[in-house]
Write a protein that holds these residues in place. Structure first.
Motif, short mmCIF file in Angstrom:
data_model
loop_
_atom_site.label_atom_id
_atom_site.label_comp_id
_atom_site.label_asym_id
_atom_site.label_seq_id
_atom_site.Cartn_x
_atom_site.Cartn_y
_atom_site.Cartn_z
N VAL A 108 0.87 -1.14 -0.03
CA VAL A 108 0.04 -0.01 0.07
C VAL A 108 0.92 1.33 0.05
O VAL A 108 1.66 1.45 0.76
N VAL A 109 0.73 1.99 -0.88
CA VAL A 109 1.49 3.36 -1.27
C VAL A 109 0.70 4.58 -1.13
O VAL A 109 -0.36 4.61 -1.84
N ALA A 110 1.11 5.53 -0.33
CA ALA A 110 0.11 6.72 -0.17
C ALA A 110 0.80 7.77 -1.11
O ALA A 110 2.25 8.09 -1.07
N ILE A 111 0.22 8.62 -1.86
CA ILE A 111 0.86 9.64 -2.65
C ILE A 111 0.25 10.88 -2.02
O ILE A 111 -0.94 10.93 -1.85
N VAL A 112 1.13 11.89 -1.43
CA VAL A 112 0.64 12.78 -0.68
C VAL A 112 1.30 14.28 -1.53
O VAL A 112 2.18 14.14 -2.19
N GLY A 113 0.81 15.46 -1.06
CA GLY A 113 1.11 16.70 -1.45
C GLY A 113 0.25 17.56 -1.56
O GLY A 113 -1.00 17.19 -1.38
N GLN A 114 0.53 19.06 -1.64
CA GLN A 114 -0.26 19.96 -1.56
C GLN A 114 -1.34 20.10 -2.81
O GLN A 114 -0.87 19.25 -3.83
N SER A 115 -2.47 20.61 -2.68
CA SER A 115 -3.27 20.94 -3.91
C SER A 115 -2.70 21.33 -4.98
O SER A 115 -1.65 22.20 -4.80
N GLY A 116 -2.60 20.98 -6.16
CA GLY A 116 -2.06 21.47 -7.26
C GLY A 116 -0.67 20.78 -7.48
O GLY A 116 0.05 21.22 -8.50
N SER A 117 -0.30 19.93 -6.84
CA SER A 117 1.26 19.27 -7.04
C SER A 117 0.96 18.21 -8.03
O SER A 117 2.13 17.56 -8.28
N GLY A 118 -0.34 17.71 -8.76
CA GLY A 118 -0.06 16.91 -9.71
C GLY A 118 -0.73 15.45 -9.14
O GLY A 118 -0.52 14.50 -10.00
N LYS A 119 -1.26 15.32 -8.04
CA LYS A 119 -1.51 14.07 -7.55
C LYS A 119 -2.63 13.34 -8.62
O LYS A 119 -2.27 12.16 -8.70
N SER A 120 -3.66 14.09 -8.77
CA SER A 120 -4.87 13.42 -9.43
C SER A 120 -4.13 13.11 -10.85
O SER A 120 -4.61 12.07 -11.46
N THR A 121 -3.50 14.04 -11.33
CA THR A 121 -2.67 13.67 -12.76
C THR A 121 -1.98 12.53 -12.89
O THR A 121 -2.10 11.64 -13.92
N LEU A 122 -1.27 12.37 -11.84
CA LEU A 122 -0.21 11.02 -11.86
C LEU A 122 -1.39 9.84 -11.67
O LEU A 122 -0.90 8.91 -12.11
N LEU A 123 -2.51 9.84 -10.84
CA LEU A 123 -3.54 8.88 -10.72
C LEU A 123 -4.04 8.39 -12.05
O LEU A 123 -4.27 7.49 -12.08
N ASN A 124 -4.37 9.49 -12.69
CA ASN A 124 -4.91 9.23 -14.18
C ASN A 124 -3.74 8.38 -15.02
O ASN A 124 -4.28 7.65 -15.79
N LEU A 125 -2.66 8.74 -14.95
CA LEU A 125 -1.64 8.08 -15.54
C LEU A 125 -1.44 6.59 -15.15
O LEU A 125 -1.40 5.77 -16.15
N LEU A 126 -1.40 6.64 -13.93
CA LEU A 126 -1.48 5.04 -13.54
C LEU A 126 -2.35 4.23 -13.63
O LEU A 126 -2.34 3.01 -13.90
N GLY A 127 -3.63 4.88 -13.86
CA GLY A 127 -4.90 4.05 -14.21
C GLY A 127 -5.19 4.00 -15.69
O GLY A 127 -6.05 3.55 -16.14
N LEU A 128 -4.16 4.49 -16.42
CA LEU A 128 -4.12 4.40 -18.03
C LEU A 128 -5.38 5.03 -18.40
O LEU A 128 -6.09 4.77 -19.45
N LEU A 129 -5.89 6.15 -17.88
CA LEU A 129 -6.77 7.05 -18.21
C LEU A 129 -6.15 8.17 -19.12
O LEU A 129 -6.96 8.93 -19.70
N ASP A 130 -4.85 8.30 -18.95
CA ASP A 130 -4.24 9.31 -19.78
C ASP A 130 -2.74 9.00 -20.19
O ASP A 130 -2.44 7.90 -19.54
#
Length: 239
Positions: A52-74
């Motif tokens: 289990v890995v947690a991705i943390v960071g301030q708003s606007g740091s790119g967390k959701s963008t990274l998740l979309n890449l990992l999920g092959l949505l982008d």
């Protein structure tokens, strides 16, 4: 024990285990009105099965963008993303869609359940899309709901469920095709403390039980503390 925020995931997989996903120097930019916006600059980490890995960071740091890449949505603008031994950056859309459907389960903050369908029907949806026979998908959906403690709520619709119960239905739905990777985007963000603890209990249990990797994007330090490793994003870069 979870790594504190700011400590990157380990550079190599545990002995004898290959990483399920490997991200190397991943970048993503967008063009907005002719202006290039760089969201991810240089992301490098890996995750093994059962972790289990947690991705943390301030708003606007790119967390959701990274998740979309990992999920092959982008698709990334640069770098490499290898999932289960497959270099996804070289795949066509059809193969990416198949790999996403077979290998990735998604859990979102807002649940995204079908309002006029029962919990059982909601869990069946991914299996319907995959062509799983009716009896098989209903049997599996029932077993999954029982696993997350909702065996008594099979025929309840979302408006009849609490937030924590709706999120458990969403988790059961994410598990319905036995994915190797579970991606959770702020899965506890809309829940109270007790429900948040319950959802994290379920995510950790499913990672161990199914030998699946779980990647959780979160703002909640209590959620991050329960992860095996923490990846911190700062201005689009992993530390």
């Amino acid at each position: 024990m979870a790594a504190p925020a700011g400590v990157p995931a380990p550079a190599s997989a545990p002995p004898g285990r290959e990483p399920l996903l490997r991200v190397e120097h991943l970048t993503r930019h967008f063009m907005v009105s002719g202006t290039r916006i760089d969201v991810l600059h240089d992301c490098t980490f890996q995750v093994t099965r059962g972790e289990v890995v947690a991705i943390v960071g301030q708003s606007g740091s790119g967390k959701s963008t990274l998740l979309n890449l990992l999920g092959l949505l982008d698709r990334p603008s640069g770098g490499t993303y290898v999932f289960d031994g497959v270099d996804t950056t070289r795949l066509g859309e059809g193969r990416r869609s198949h790999l996403r459907g077979e290998g990735v389960g998604f859990v979102f903050q807002q649940f995204h359940l079908l309002e006029r369908r029962t919990a059982l029907a909601n869990v069946c949806v991914p299996m319907v899309l995959a062509g799983v026979p009716l009896l098989s998908r209903r049997t599996r959906a029932r077993a999954l709901l029982e696993t997350v403690g909702l065996g008594h709520r099979l025929h309840s619709q979302p408006h009849q469920l609490s937030g924590g119960e709706q999120q458990r239905v969403a988790l059961a739905r994410a598990l319905s095709r036995e994915p190797a990777l579970i991606l959770a985007d702020e899965p506890t963000g809309a829940l109270d403390a007790a429900s948040s603890t319950m959802i994290m209990d379920q995510l950790l249990e499913q990672a161990r039980l199914r030998d699946a990797a779980v990647v959780v994007v979160t703002h909640d330090p209590k959620v991050a503390e329960r992860a095996d490793h923490v990846v911190e994003l700062v201005e689009g870069r992993t530390l």
